[in-house]
Design an enzyme around this catalytic site. Structure first.
Site, PDB file in Angstrom:
ATOM      1  N   SER A  63       0.854  -1.189   0.000  1.00 43.39           N
ATOM      2  CA  SER A  63       0.000   0.000   0.000  1.00 43.39           C
ATOM      3  C   SER A  63       0.888   1.236   0.000  1.00 43.39           C
ATOM      4  CB  SER A  63      -0.926   0.006   1.219  1.00 43.39           C
ATOM      5  OG  SER A  63      -1.875   1.037   1.085  1.00 43.39           O
TER       6      SER A  63
HETATM    7  C1  LIG Z   1      -1.401   2.597  -4.543  1.00 46.73           C
HETATM    8  S1  LIG Z   1      -2.415   2.156  -3.199  1.00 46.73           S
HETATM    9  C2  LIG Z   1      -3.790   3.267  -3.343  1.00 46.73           C
HETATM   10  C3  LIG Z   1      -3.453   4.702  -3.079  1.00 46.73           C
HETATM   11  C4  LIG Z   1      -4.644   5.498  -2.602  1.00 46.73           C
HETATM   12  N1  LIG Z   1      -5.617   5.739  -3.645  1.00 46.73           N
HETATM   13  C5  LIG Z   1      -4.237   6.781  -1.909  1.00 46.73           C
HETATM   14  O1  LIG Z   1      -4.737   7.846  -2.293  1.00 46.73           O
HETATM   15  O2  LIG Z   1      -3.422   6.718  -0.980  1.00 46.73           O
HETATM   16  C6  LIG Z   1      -3.152   0.647  -3.725  1.00 46.73           C
HETATM   17  C7  LIG Z   1      -4.155   0.096  -2.735  1.00 46.73           C
HETATM   18  O3  LIG Z   1      -4.896  -0.922  -3.383  1.00 46.73           O
HETATM   19  C8  LIG Z   1      -5.270  -1.859  -2.395  1.00 46.73           C
HETATM   20  N2  LIG Z   1      -5.680  -3.103  -3.046  1.00 46.73           N
HETATM   21  C9  LIG Z   1      -4.920  -4.061  -3.633  1.00 46.73           C
HETATM   22  N3  LIG Z   1      -5.691  -5.047  -4.111  1.00 46.73           N
HETATM   23  C10 LIG Z   1      -6.977  -4.709  -3.830  1.00 46.73           C
HETATM   24  C11 LIG Z   1      -8.236  -5.339  -4.073  1.00 46.73           C
HETATM   25  N4  LIG Z   1      -8.329  -6.515  -4.710  1.00 46.73           N
HETATM   26  N5  LIG Z   1      -9.345  -4.693  -3.638  1.00 46.73           N
HETATM   27  C12 LIG Z   1      -9.280  -3.506  -2.988  1.00 46.73           C
HETATM   28  N6  LIG Z   1      -8.118  -2.878  -2.730  1.00 46.73           N
HETATM   29  C13 LIG Z   1      -6.967  -3.469  -3.147  1.00 46.73           C
HETATM   30  C14 LIG Z   1      -4.016  -1.993  -1.542  1.00 46.73           C
HETATM   31  O4  LIG Z   1      -4.332  -2.524  -0.251  1.00 46.73           O
HETATM   32  C15 LIG Z   1      -3.523  -0.555  -1.510  1.00 46.73           C
HETATM   33  O5  LIG Z   1      -3.938   0.108  -0.354  1.00 46.73           O
END
Ligand SMILES: C[S@@+](CC[C@H](N)C(=O)[O-])C[C@H]1O[C@@H](n2cnc3c(N)ncnc32)[C@H](O)[C@@H]1O
Length: 379
Positions: A63
């Protein structure tokens, strides 16, 4: 101090052309990113860099708060209108949800979902601290959030290998989906407009990198040598590439000059995906090979059971780079890659079709078939 750092960050993004609308710029100027990164020093919270907040045991990022330039670029692609109902997949720190809230205004709604309950708990407290209202859901974003559908806008902030049925179902008839979509080893942020119930047309496609979405995935990574990875999709021809880089290199220089590597990734890469079932990506850690010139992380390649060929670039005196092709055990792939690079046609257009269960997907050049979607590259 945070105000000055934020102003400097946004000024920099704007000067580089990363933000083009007054509304997105105003949102970036208003939302205090440091409230979403309480573990970061202020200068780090306002650097134009991704900030990783969670890693797995192997050190891979799980994340993060995405790089502000990429956040701005995707919000420009999304073009949120006041009053819109927005769904975000990947709540992360909650920062992007706050920006979305600024863009929808009080008449709209923002729903954000993350798979990790610790992440959603933190996003909730960050959004409370910044005073932005959003509905935060814990769960697999692949299922969307049906109770808030239909959405005028859906934005995915993790790298998706497919577009699951829920996103097709929950996007409004006039809706837009922005998603970092992965195929043939690369990721592009696509702005997709619904052209018909089962057809999404790409309005823009921007190169980016993202934490992969957790869940079903069709990406395959092979390591022909330690620190060297060839990344492709499960439907592609696979051979044993072990030791391939030790075979003598066969190098061709094309005489083609480009201003930067991005020029290869926009035109050449898409043409390659449209015409070649063996298009993929190669990447190498800095010290993994003695290859000179070195292999940049996003290098277009062709790989089959016999061997491997990939794009190389060398600097010229006039500040441009000359493109070449290097191959191992694969003169046929060197020739094919060279021909594609020389092809003067513009990049093909991108359309995504829903791949309904039981239907026979169109086969052949220009179609990349996934479980729930078919990517069509035409022209
Ligand atoms: C790059 S981060 C997102 C950044 C966020 N939009 C922000 O403003 O801080 C990617 C996120 O996607 C989540 N993620 C990964 N696979 C996922 C899934 N199948 N469903 C929902 N969330 C997911 C991860 O836990 C992570 O927190």
């Amino acid at each position: 101090m945070s105000d000055a750092l934020r102003a400097r960050l946004v000024d920099g993004i704007r000067a580089a052309g990363g933000v083009t609308s007054a509304r997105v710029e105003a949102a970036l100027r208003r939302v205090p990113r440091h409230l979403f990164l309480p573990g970061a020093a202020l200068p780090d919270a306002y650097a134009d860099e991704p900030f990783v907040t969670r890693r797995d045991a192997a050190g891979r990022a799980l994340s993060s708060a995405s790089q502000p330039t990429i956040v701005a670029m995707m919000l420009e692609q999304l073009a949120v209108e006041p009053g819109d109902r927005v769904l975000e997949i990947g709540a992360g720190t909650g920062y992007n949800a706050a920006l979305l809230r600024e863009l929808t205004g009080p008449a709209g709604t923002v729903t954000t979902i993350d798979i990790d309950p610790d992440v959603t708990a933190e996003a909730r407290s960050h959004l409370a601290a910044s005073g932005h209202r959003a509905r935060i859901v814990t769960g697999d974003g692949g299922a969307g959030v049906p109770s808030g559908a239909p959405y005028d806008r859906i934005i995915v902030t993790a790298g998706a290998w497919d577009l699951p049925p829920a996103w097709w179902d929950q996007l409004a008839p006039h809706g837009r989906l922005v998603v970092p979509f992965r195929w043939r080893g690369m990721t592009r942020s696509l702005a997709l407009d619904r052209a018909a119930p089962d057809v999404l047309a790409a309005r823009s496609a921007r190169v980016c990198g993202f934490i992969p979405m957790r869940g079903a995935d069709g990406e395959v990574v092979r390591e022909p040598a330690p620190g060297v990875r060839v990344v492709h999709d499960a439907d592609q021809p696979a051979g044993d590439l072990a030791g391939v880089l030790d075979a003598p290199a066969d190098e061709t220089w094309t005489g083609l000059r480009v201003p930067d590597w991005d020029a290869v990734l926009t035109g050449g890469w898409l043409r390659l995906c449209a015409s070649r079932p063996d298009a993929c990506r190669i990447t190498a850690d800095a010290t993994a090979t003695k290859a000179s010139p070195a292999i940049p992380p996003m290098t277009p390649a062709l790989a089959d059971a016999a061997g491997l060929a990939y794009v190389v670039a060398r600097r010229t005196g006039d500040g441009t780079a000359e493109l070449g092709v290097r191959g191992h055990r694969a003169p046929h792939l060197v020739a094919a890659l060279t021909e594609t690079l020389r092809d003067p046609r513009p990049a093909p257009s991108l359309t995504i079709l829903r791949n309904a269960e039981g239907a026979t997907p169109p086969a052949g050049a220009g179609h990349i078939v996934k479980h729930h979607t078919i990517l069509r590259l035409a022209g």
